[in-house]
Design a protein around this motif. Structure first.
Motif: not given
Ligand SMILES: Nc1nc2c(ncn2[C@@H]2O[C@H](COP(=O)(O)OP(=O)(O)OP(=O)(O)O)[C@@H](O)[C@H]2O)c(=O)[nH]1
Ligand SMILES: [Mg+2]
Length: 339
Positions: A27, A45, A131
């Motif tokens: 994200s 994952q 947030d």
């Molecule tokens: N509220 C909120 N949700 C977030 C934020 N950043 C990520 N998310 C949520 O957290 C979840 C995981 O986000 P990813 O970006 O896929 O996390 P990741 O670390 O890449 O996860 P993996 O690829 O599985 O290791 C998703 O549902 C996002 O929408 C944030 O800043 N605020």
């Protein structure tokens, strides 16, 4: 490949984006890029490969290496995911360790120290999902960082951000630009990744499978591209006017019962996965896409070296035994994503 005729003010930095599963790595990268490049779902994952994602700020190229979430597991496929993340550290000038504020924070530092198994260069901490915290400013994060330095003395700076609201992301971007060193850009102008559109087509199909399938099934799914043909895309012309793309892809599952679920009653599920994935792939290729999906039962595909290599997961240093290598099938000639 070195790009010729570079601007004398060019600067570049390679940044590994690391942390446990689901902390918000992909994200944050998408937010920094300003596009939905890397796959994001609510499931841990989601990311399975290390993916270099490129953005440019004035003359500064920032290469963000998305990585799978580091996690303990004795399973072969998980070892390979972890290997991908550790390779991100190998290539990076700087590590960003993402720490999720919605979970207990200190264990995330020790978990990372245990899992990374690498000498680390300079490391910055990015506390994510601010947030979701009522008053993030009141958290004793300076104290947390002092304690975290006991296990990670490489820590230099820290940031508190939200990829949802964009809070403080510009501060992080500014710091990355300042940390970049003078030198040539590693990617041609406009390229957004080291992975080609064939790779991202498989990712966007898998993304929809992750979002639409329930419980453990997403983890039992892999996607391979059997055929990828672009018509009307003159490789020299980066912005072709009329592109048509024919893609045949296989969704692999472990058991026949899972095949029935992925197909769905009257083919409704596979149709939905295909329709949603196609829209995203069309936006990427900039043209019309014909997407042909097959659901294949590939028993224990997550232990099959050939399939693992095909989805970009070669053996890890701690793989159970020596696996035979297969020559890469995919042509390097395919068009990179250069919007
Ligand atoms: N509220 C909120 N949700 C977030 C934020 N950043 C990520 N998310 C949520 O957290 C979840 C995981 O986000 P990813 O970006 O896929 O996390 P990741 O670390 O890449 O996860 P993996 O690829 O599985 O290791 C998703 O549902 C996002 O929408 C944030 O800043 N605020
Ligand atoms: Mg991810």
């Amino acid at each position: 490949m070195l790009i010729e005729h570079q601007h004398p003010d060019n600067r570049s930095i390679m940044v590994a984006v690391l942390g446990a599963p689901n902390v918000g790595k992909s994200s944050l990268i998408n937010h920094l890029l300003g596009m939905d490049l890397s796959v994001v779902t609510p499931l841990p994952q989601t990311t399975r490969n290390k993916i270099k994602c490129v953005t440019t700020v004035d003359h500064t190229e920032i290469i963000l290496v998305d990585t799978p979430g580091l996690h303990k597991s004795a399973q072969e496929i998980n070892k390979r995911y972890n290997q991908q993340a550790r390779e991100g550290v190998d290539v990076a000038d700087l590590n960003l360790l993402l720490v999720d504020l919605t979970r207990e924070v200190l264990p995330q530092f020790t978990h990372f120290r245990d899992m990374v198994e690498k000498e680390l260069g300079p490391t910055w901490i990015v506390f994510t999902k601010s947030d979701r915290i009522e008053d993030a400013a009141s958290l004793p994060l300076a104290e947390v960082i002092e304690r975290a330095k006991e296990v990670l003395p490489e820590i230099q700076k820290w940031f508190v951000i939200s990829s949802k609201t964009g809070e403080n992301v510009h501060t992080l971007t500014g710091a990355l630009v300042d940390a970049a060193q003078p030198g040539p850009h590693l990617f041609p102008d406009g390229d957004v990744s080291d992975k080609n559109m064939r790779f991202f087509s498989a990712e966007y199909i898998r993304e929809q499978a992750f979002l639409l399938l329930k419980e453990e099934l997403p983890y039992e799914v892999a996607v391979t591209i059997d055929d990828y043909r672009e018509m009307g895309a003159d490789k020299k012309d980066k912005k072709p006017s009329k592109i048509e793309c024919m893609i045949s892809a296989s969704i692999h599952v472990n058991r026949p019962s899972q095949r029935a679920i992925v197909i769905g009653g009257g083919g409704a599920m596979i149709k939905e996965i295909g329709t949603r994935a196609r829209r995203k792939i069309e936006a990427m290729v900039g043209g019309q896409v014909h997407l042909n999906l097959h659901v294949k039962v590939s028993p224990r595909w997550f232990k099959n070296n050939f399939l693992l290599e095909e989805i970009g997961l070669p053996r890890a240093e701690d793989s159970a035994r020596v696996w035979r290598k297969r020559e890469p099938k995919q042509s390097q000639e395919e068009r990179p994503w250069n919007p």
